[in-house]
Write an enzyme that holds these catalytic residues in place. Structure first.
Site, PDB file in Angstrom:
ATOM      1  N   LYS A  30       0.790  -1.328  -0.038  1.00 10.22           N
ATOM      2  CA  LYS A  30      -0.226   0.001   0.130  1.00 10.22           C
ATOM      3  C   LYS A  30       0.864   0.843   0.036  1.00 10.22           C
ATOM      4  CE  LYS A  30      -2.901  -3.311   1.028  1.00 10.22           C
ATOM      5  NZ  LYS A  30      -3.967  -4.310   0.176  1.00 10.22           N
TER       6      LYS A  30
HETATM    7  C1  PLP Z   1      -4.465  -4.831   1.293  1.00  8.76           C
HETATM    8  C2  PLP Z   1      -6.185  -5.285   1.042  1.00  8.76           C
HETATM    9  C3  PLP Z   1      -6.732  -6.355   2.480  1.00  8.76           C
HETATM   10  C4  PLP Z   1      -5.756  -6.455   3.176  1.00  8.76           C
HETATM   11  O1  PLP Z   1      -4.988  -6.257   4.039  1.00  8.76           O
HETATM   12  P1  PLP Z   1      -3.288  -7.092   4.965  1.00  8.76           P
HETATM   13  O2  PLP Z   1      -2.339  -5.880   5.493  1.00  8.76           O
HETATM   14  O3  PLP Z   1      -2.699  -7.356   3.976  1.00  8.76           O
HETATM   15  O4  PLP Z   1      -3.903  -7.578   5.820  1.00  8.76           O
HETATM   16  C5  PLP Z   1      -7.617  -6.245   2.631  1.00  8.76           C
HETATM   17  N1  PLP Z   1      -8.898  -5.810   1.334  1.00  8.76           N
HETATM   18  C6  PLP Z   1      -8.230  -4.982   0.587  1.00  8.76           C
HETATM   19  C7  PLP Z   1      -9.108  -4.371  -0.735  1.00  8.76           C
HETATM   20  C8  PLP Z   1      -6.541  -4.908   0.262  1.00  8.76           C
HETATM   21  O5  PLP Z   1      -6.628  -4.522  -0.689  1.00  8.76           O
END
Ligand code: PLP
Length: 402
Positions: A199
């Site tokens: 992210k």
């Molecule tokens: C990255 C993501 C997640 C999961 O987040 P983590 O920190 O990896 O557990 C959930 N939903 C969406 C849409 C994502 O892009």
């Protein structure tokens, strides 16, 4: 027939001498950051310390929201938020999302009710939410796919008429804005962010639940602490959902430079967009007017008829040029092995099926040199020009395989 003008898949020299990185975190490693991490280590407070408190305060201030609760991951945030919401039955969500959206529901005994997306924004379509609400649901979970805000205002309006809470998977969208100018994180009962390294805003691993509901925030803080309100008489079945101090410190440093990181991403996307606007059959994910995306992913749809190649053949041709791509989200959640038993419980999802077939994600990271964008663009144009020959070549290779 090798020549520099030939695409690499047809024997030409790849546009790039070495593979492009598909994505990379942009993280602070300057002296101030290292000093802060050293301070944490020297303090001996590795969890539940002052970094967490400071991060939660800084994020609440940044977003303009009442409460930010830091947790171990986006997944943990989604799971804990649904646990504290205490609803049962169906939860309306898109299938065109990362698997973790649906997993959080199932871990709480909820059943995902998959609905379709808008083909341009790739986010959940309000009219399909409306139809699903009539069938009955405990909650609605829109997703800001690729960091682009879902049509949350309309969805909240619809859900409100059925008295159904809206809780938003905002995982990739920290720093994005809604069409009304407000930051993502400020709508619904809560919005949940991921701070994983893919992210734009990262803590290494981590998550944030942003909410204006003080009671909900207090419950979340108990839930992330095993459900222990402090007297070791567990009030609920929680878990260890804490964000460690080193991660919180790193997140604070990355928050301080988030605007620069997002600006850089948006400039690179504008460059891609301008250069590729003349290529027939490629369509960028639409960002609603007035809104902004974090562009966690640079998602495009490939129209095989207009571009001359289907998405998968296009991806093969790009790979030959040393350009890695991703196919988010293929398969979409409803066709993944863990969810196939739900087939028949949701309406047909034609836009989702089509996006799964057509969406390609191009390389992007905040510190990507503009020259690399230009090389990717050159490769795309070259592949498009030779689409017919590539199509014939790929068909022959596939025929040889079977
Ligand atoms: C990255 C993501 C997640 C999961 O987040 P983590 O920190 O990896 O557990 C959930 N939903 C969406 C849409 C994502 O892009």
């Amino acid at each position: 027939m090798t020549s520099v003008t030939q695409p690499a898949i047809l024997g030409g020299r790849p546009i790039l001498a070495a593979p492009v990185m598909f994505a990379q975190p942009t993280v602070s490693s300057d002296a101030t950051t290292l000093a802060l991490l050293g301070e944490v280590l020297a303090s001996g407070a590795l969890t539940k310390g002052p970094q967490l408190t400071a991060l939660e305060r800084e994020i609440a201030e940044f977003l303009g929201v009442g409460h930010a609760v830091a947790v171990a991951s986006g997944s943990a945030g989604l799971m804990l938020a649904l646990r504290c919401l205490g609803v049962s039955g169906n939860i309306i969500m898109p299938s065109f999302t990362f698997m973790a959206t649906a997993h959080a529901a199932v871990w709480n005994g909820l059943t995902p009710l998959f609905v379709d997306i808008d083909p341009d924004t790739l986010t959940v379509a309000p009219d399909s939410v409306s139809a699903a609400l009539r069938a009955g649901a405990g909650a609605v979970m829109p997703v800001h796919v690729s960091g682009t805000p879902a049509d949350t205002a309309n969805i909240m309006d619809l859900a409100g008429r059925h008295n159904v809470p809206v809780i938003i998977d905002a995982a990739p969208a920290f720093g994005a804005r809604y069409p009304d100018g407000r930051l993502v994180g400020t709508k619904g009962l809560a919005e949940i962010f991921s701070l994983s390294p893919t992210k734009s805003f990262t803590a290494g691993e981590g998550g944030i639940v942003a909410t204006n509901d003080g009671h909900f925030a207090a419950e979340l803080r108990v839930a992330r602490e095993y459900g222990n309100p402090g007297d070791f008489d567990s009030a609920m079945v929680g878990t260890n959902g804490r964000m460690p101090e080193l991660s919180a410190a790193l997140a604070r440093r990355n928050l301080a430079r988030l605007d620069d990181v997002l600006d850089a991403r948006r400039r690179l996307v504008a460059r891609y967009r301008q250069a590729l606007s003349c290529v027939a059959g490629l369509r960028f994910q639409r960002v609603p007017a007035g809104a902004s995306s974090t562009f966690k992913d640079l998602s495009l749809t490939v129209s095989a008829e207009q571009f001359g190649l289907d998405r998968d053949t296009f991806a093969r041709a790009l790979a030959a040029e040393q350009i890695p791509t991703r196919q988010y989200f293929d398969p979409p959640v409803h066709r993944q092995t863990a969810y196939r038993h739900l087939a028949g419980s949701h309406p047909p999802l034609p836009n989702t099926e089509r996006a799964a077939r057509e969406v390609i994600v191009l390389p992007l990271y905040s510190h990507m040199p503009e020259a690399v964008v230009d090389q990717v663009v050159t490769a795309v144009a070259r592949i498009h020009r030779h689409a017919e020959a590539i199509r014939a070549f790929a068909a022959a290779v596939d025929a040889g395989r079977t």
